[in-house]
Design a protein around this motif. Sequence first.
Motif, short mmCIF file in Angstrom:
data_model
loop_
_atom_site.label_atom_id
_atom_site.label_comp_id
_atom_site.label_asym_id
_atom_site.label_seq_id
_atom_site.Cartn_x
_atom_site.Cartn_y
_atom_site.Cartn_z
N THR A 119 0.82 -1.08 -0.03
CA THR A 119 -0.07 -0.02 -0.03
C THR A 119 0.64 1.37 -0.16
O THR A 119 2.02 1.14 0.12
CB THR A 119 -1.06 0.07 1.20
N MET A 120 0.40 2.35 -0.11
CA MET A 120 1.06 3.64 -0.11
C MET A 120 1.03 4.03 1.31
O MET A 120 0.95 5.42 1.31
CB MET A 120 0.35 4.65 -1.25
N ILE A 121 0.85 3.44 2.34
CA ILE A 121 0.71 3.86 3.64
C ILE A 121 2.11 4.64 4.08
O ILE A 121 3.21 4.22 3.52
CB ILE A 121 0.40 2.69 4.61
N GLY A 122 2.02 5.59 4.66
CA GLY A 122 3.24 6.38 5.38
C GLY A 122 3.48 6.01 6.63
O GLY A 122 2.65 5.45 7.22
N THR A 123 4.82 6.67 7.15
CA THR A 123 5.08 6.31 8.24
C THR A 123 5.70 7.63 8.86
O THR A 123 6.45 8.07 8.20
CB THR A 123 6.30 5.23 8.31
N GLU A 180 9.17 -6.96 2.83
CA GLU A 180 9.06 -7.13 1.34
C GLU A 180 8.36 -5.69 0.34
O GLU A 180 8.79 -5.92 -0.80
CB GLU A 180 8.32 -8.44 0.87
N CYS A 181 8.08 -5.06 1.21
CA CYS A 181 7.64 -3.60 0.47
C CYS A 181 8.49 -2.47 0.61
O CYS A 181 8.23 -1.37 0.40
CB CYS A 181 6.16 -3.21 1.07
N GLY A 182 9.82 -2.76 1.15
CA GLY A 182 10.47 -1.66 1.48
C GLY A 182 10.39 -1.04 2.82
O GLY A 182 9.38 -0.81 3.32
N GLY A 183 11.43 -0.50 3.23
CA GLY A 183 11.38 0.57 4.48
C GLY A 183 10.77 1.85 4.37
O GLY A 183 10.93 2.52 3.28
N GLN A 184 10.17 2.28 5.25
CA GLN A 184 9.87 3.80 5.35
C GLN A 184 10.59 4.60 6.23
O GLN A 184 11.77 4.12 6.49
CB GLN A 184 8.16 3.85 6.04
#
Length: 155
Positions: A20-24, A133-137
Amino acid sequence: MLGCLLVLGACGSEPEVGCTMIGTPVGIGLDVAMPEVRTATMQVCWDDKCVDPVVELHPSSSAGPQTCTGTAPTDSCGVSVVPTGGRNGFADVPDLPTAPVRVTLRLSDANGVVLVDEVLTATPKPAYPNGVECGGQGPQTGLVVSAAGVVTERT
């Protein structure tokens, strides 16, 4: 022959991961187990830069005891939220690196009396809201203050 190759190719491929495009939020979390604390100030330094982010404290809570109406599949269970007496907050630090930073934390009571004045080193790490698997924020770390006023980095 072509059909066999397509089938074999599909068997060897990885399933697609839904990222998803969820932010952190980037910064430092704070969990304080001292009920008398009302305000927090923080300074965060790395390289030749220091920032003084705003830290708003909020009452902390946790899950209370579970209650169930029975044991049948159609029965229900519930949990209520109960206050812990502690406080929590988050300091937004937009340029926070993934390297050790020096954190100065001061906690005060309602009368402005400083209860904790601690300097420590913390190491922010990337957050993975969708899994690795989706990469770090953006990097985060957290500080935990015990009821005795001992400050440690959340691991």
